[in-house]
Design a protein around this motif. Structure first.
Motif, PDB file in Angstrom:
ATOM      1  N   VAL A  19      63.143  56.576 -33.710  1.00 21.17           N
ATOM      2  CA  VAL A  19      64.027  57.444 -32.922  1.00 21.17           C
ATOM      3  C   VAL A  19      65.064  56.602 -32.164  1.00 21.17           C
ATOM      4  O   VAL A  19      64.697  55.748 -31.356  1.00 21.17           O
ATOM      5  N   GLY A  20      66.321  56.888 -32.446  1.00 25.27           N
ATOM      6  CA  GLY A  20      67.395  56.036 -31.925  1.00 25.27           C
ATOM      7  C   GLY A  20      67.455  54.800 -32.804  1.00 25.27           C
ATOM      8  O   GLY A  20      67.502  53.668 -32.322  1.00 25.27           O
ATOM      9  N   CYS A  21      67.478  55.038 -34.116  1.00 24.76           N
ATOM     10  CA  CYS A  21      67.286  53.967 -35.114  1.00 24.76           C
ATOM     11  C   CYS A  21      68.501  53.064 -35.255  1.00 24.76           C
ATOM     12  O   CYS A  21      68.404  51.994 -35.852  1.00 24.76           O
ATOM     13  N   GLY A  22      69.671  53.481 -34.714  1.00 24.13           N
ATOM     14  CA  GLY A  22      70.865  52.656 -34.893  1.00 24.13           C
ATOM     15  C   GLY A  22      71.139  52.429 -36.370  1.00 24.13           C
ATOM     16  O   GLY A  22      70.984  53.342 -37.198  1.00 24.13           O
ATOM     17  N   PRO A  23      71.498  51.182 -36.731  1.00 21.85           N
ATOM     18  CA  PRO A  23      71.867  50.920 -38.126  1.00 21.85           C
ATOM     19  C   PRO A  23      70.688  50.834 -39.094  1.00 21.85           C
ATOM     20  O   PRO A  23      70.893  50.576 -40.281  1.00 21.85           O
ATOM     21  N   GLY A  24      69.473  51.016 -38.616  1.00 24.06           N
ATOM     22  CA  GLY A  24      68.353  51.234 -39.531  1.00 24.06           C
ATOM     23  C   GLY A  24      67.572  50.001 -39.956  1.00 24.06           C
ATOM     24  O   GLY A  24      66.690  50.097 -40.812  1.00 24.06           O
ATOM     25  N   TYR A  25      67.826  48.852 -39.314  1.00 23.99           N
ATOM     26  CA  TYR A  25      67.122  47.639 -39.770  1.00 23.99           C
ATOM     27  C   TYR A  25      65.639  47.658 -39.399  1.00 23.99           C
ATOM     28  O   TYR A  25      64.813  47.062 -40.103  1.00 23.99           O
ATOM     29  N   ALA A  29      58.627  55.270 -43.010  1.00 24.71           N
ATOM     30  CA  ALA A  29      59.452  55.520 -41.817  1.00 24.71           C
ATOM     31  C   ALA A  29      60.808  56.109 -42.184  1.00 24.71           C
ATOM     32  O   ALA A  29      61.410  55.742 -43.196  1.00 24.71           O
ATOM     33  N   PHE A  30      61.272  57.029 -41.327  1.00 23.11           N
ATOM     34  CA  PHE A  30      62.625  57.569 -41.439  1.00 23.11           C
ATOM     35  C   PHE A  30      63.299  57.418 -40.078  1.00 23.11           C
ATOM     36  O   PHE A  30      62.621  57.267 -39.058  1.00 23.11           O
ATOM     37  N   GLY A  31      64.652  57.460 -40.085  1.00 23.39           N
ATOM     38  CA  GLY A  31      65.383  57.227 -38.845  1.00 23.39           C
ATOM     39  C   GLY A  31      66.094  58.469 -38.334  1.00 23.39           C
ATOM     40  O   GLY A  31      66.544  59.317 -39.119  1.00 23.39           O
ATOM     41  N   ILE A  32      66.175  58.556 -37.008  1.00 21.89           N
ATOM     42  CA  ILE A  32      66.923  59.631 -36.333  1.00 21.89           C
ATOM     43  C   ILE A  32      67.833  58.951 -35.322  1.00 21.89           C
ATOM     44  O   ILE A  32      67.392  58.047 -34.598  1.00 21.89           O
ATOM     45  N   SER A  80      74.064  59.279 -33.021  1.00 22.86           N
ATOM     46  CA  SER A  80      75.435  58.971 -33.444  1.00 22.86           C
ATOM     47  C   SER A  80      75.617  59.148 -34.952  1.00 22.86           C
ATOM     48  O   SER A  80      75.032  58.410 -35.749  1.00 22.86           O
ATOM     49  N   PRO A  81      76.459  60.094 -35.372  1.00 16.38           N
ATOM     50  CA  PRO A  81      76.718  60.265 -36.802  1.00 16.38           C
ATOM     51  C   PRO A  81      77.262  58.993 -37.466  1.00 16.38           C
ATOM     52  O   PRO A  81      76.942  58.703 -38.618  1.00 16.38           O
ATOM     53  N   GLU A  82      78.077  58.225 -36.724  1.00 14.29           N
ATOM     54  CA  GLU A  82      78.631  56.990 -37.304  1.00 14.29           C
ATOM     55  C   GLU A  82      77.532  55.960 -37.545  1.00 14.29           C
ATOM     56  O   GLU A  82      77.533  55.227 -38.533  1.00 14.29           O
ATOM     57  N   MET A  83      76.584  55.909 -36.617  1.00  8.50           N
ATOM     58  CA  MET A  83      75.457  54.985 -36.765  1.00  8.50           C
ATOM     59  C   MET A  83      74.611  55.399 -37.976  1.00  8.50           C
ATOM     60  O   MET A  83      74.178  54.554 -38.770  1.00  8.50           O
ATOM     61  N   ILE A  84      74.403  56.696 -38.110  1.00 10.50           N
ATOM     62  CA  ILE A  84      73.619  57.198 -39.251  1.00 10.50           C
ATOM     63  C   ILE A  84      74.353  56.909 -40.564  1.00 10.50           C
ATOM     64  O   ILE A  84      73.737  56.567 -41.577  1.00 10.50           O
ATOM     65  N   ALA A  85      75.677  56.998 -40.545  1.00  9.53           N
ATOM     66  CA  ALA A  85      76.453  56.696 -41.762  1.00  9.53           C
ATOM     67  C   ALA A  85      76.230  55.235 -42.173  1.00  9.53           C
ATOM     68  O   ALA A  85      76.071  54.927 -43.363  1.00  9.53           O
ATOM     69  N   ILE A  86      76.196  54.332 -41.193  1.00  8.38           N
ATOM     70  CA  ILE A  86      75.970  52.909 -41.497  1.00  8.38           C
ATOM     71  C   ILE A  86      74.546  52.694 -42.020  1.00  8.38           C
ATOM     72  O   ILE A  86      74.321  51.971 -42.997  1.00  8.38           O
ATOM     73  N   ALA A  87      73.574  53.373 -41.369  1.00  8.38           N
ATOM     74  CA  ALA A  87      72.176  53.234 -41.810  1.00  8.38           C
ATOM     75  C   ALA A  87      72.023  53.715 -43.255  1.00  8.38           C
ATOM     76  O   ALA A  87      71.372  53.058 -44.076  1.00  8.38           O
ATOM     77  N   LEU A 104      55.489  57.019 -33.899  1.00 11.01           N
ATOM     78  CA  LEU A 104      56.871  57.162 -33.426  1.00 11.01           C
ATOM     79  C   LEU A 104      57.275  55.871 -32.729  1.00 11.01           C
ATOM     80  O   LEU A 104      56.504  55.329 -31.919  1.00 11.01           O
ATOM     81  N   LEU A 105      58.462  55.392 -33.076  1.00 12.12           N
ATOM     82  CA  LEU A 105      58.972  54.164 -32.479  1.00 12.12           C
ATOM     83  C   LEU A 105      60.332  54.460 -31.845  1.00 12.12           C
ATOM     84  O   LEU A 105      61.142  55.170 -32.442  1.00 12.12           O
ATOM     85  N   ALA A 106      60.535  53.966 -30.645  1.00 13.54           N
ATOM     86  CA  ALA A 106      61.841  54.124 -29.986  1.00 13.54           C
ATOM     87  C   ALA A 106      62.203  52.770 -29.389  1.00 13.54           C
ATOM     88  O   ALA A 106      61.734  52.417 -28.299  1.00 13.54           O
TER      89      ALA A 106
END
Ligand SMILES: C[S@@+](CC[C@H](N)C(=O)[O-])C[C@H]1O[C@@H](n2cnc3c(N)ncnc32)[C@H](O)[C@@H]1O
Length: 213
Positions: free
Chosen positions: A56-62, A74-77, A80-87, A114-116
């Protein structure tokens, strides 16, 4: 209550998504403590029976990537749509969704963990209990929660992103005891606490908790 802070956080990360992604590129490779925390978390998720895990709050997904490499589903949430686009661009085989931890679009007891990581830092004090109630709601009984955050007593307001563009975002630095108190009040038991770089100006902390049975 106004959620202007949420809109400002979203807009700021949308503006600065590429700058942030560049800043954290390779971060895990240089940080054995974060890697060890993720490995421990992965082990606990497996021990608890496995299943989907929310970053949760995954940013660029690393971190989502690392968890998958450790065998976690794991999946990311992220807000920021722009951050999700990069992920999505960088990890096309993984699942990433736009969403907010203040109102998670997940069924009750639907995640095995759950990880934040350094994402609740953007939640003001008055909204933290509601966020931890969301975490409690979506976690299965026995599912581990890993929360990472900046340690301190102040709120830092940033007006310039990593690419030099104007942003407006608050980061709330907190004492682990306060975060642990909020977690207990939301129905979690604290299992472990790791203090990172205690001699730095801004140390980090990671708390491992689980829902009370
Ligand atoms: C400091 S970055 C951390 C990113 C990543 N977890 C990491 O450890 O590098 C904070 C992230 O939290 C996201 N975020 C902030 N508020 C959020 C909210 N209410 N719901 C979901 N994500 C949020 C931001 O968009 C940003 O990607």
């Amino acid at each position: 209550m106004s959620d202007d802070w949420l809109s400002r956080t979203r807009a700021s990360y949308d503006t600065d998504a590429s700058g942030y992604a560049e800043k954290v590129d390779g971060l895990l490779e240089g940080n054995p403590y974060l890697r060890a925390s993720l490995a421990l978390f992965a082990e606990l998720v497996a021990e608890a029976g496995g299943g989907p895990v929310a970053d949760v709050g995954c940013g660029p997904g690393y971190v989502t990537r690392r968890l998958n490499d450790l065998g976690v589903d794991a999946f990311g949430i992220d807000l920021s749509p722009e951050m999700i686009a990069i992920a999505r661009r960088d990890h096309p085989d993984l699942r990433f969704e736009v969403g907010t931890m203040t109102d998670l679009d997940l069924p009750d007891h639907s995640v095995a963990g759950l990880l934040a990581f350094w994402s609740v830092i953007h939640i003001p004090d008055h909204a933290v209990p509601g966020v931890f109630a969301q975490f409690r709601r979506v976690l299965r009984p026995g599912g581990p929660l890993l929360v990472g955050f900046h340690v301190g007593d102040r709120t830092r307001h940033r007006t310039e992103g990593y690419t030099g563009r104007p942003i407006s975002v608050d980061s709330h630095h907190r004492r682990p005891a306060q975060v642990a108190r909020w977690l207990r009040e939301a129905g979690f038991a604290i299992e472990a606490e790791l203090l990172l770089r205690p001699d730095d100006d801004v140390p980090g902390a990671i708390l491992l908790a689980r829902p009370h049975p």
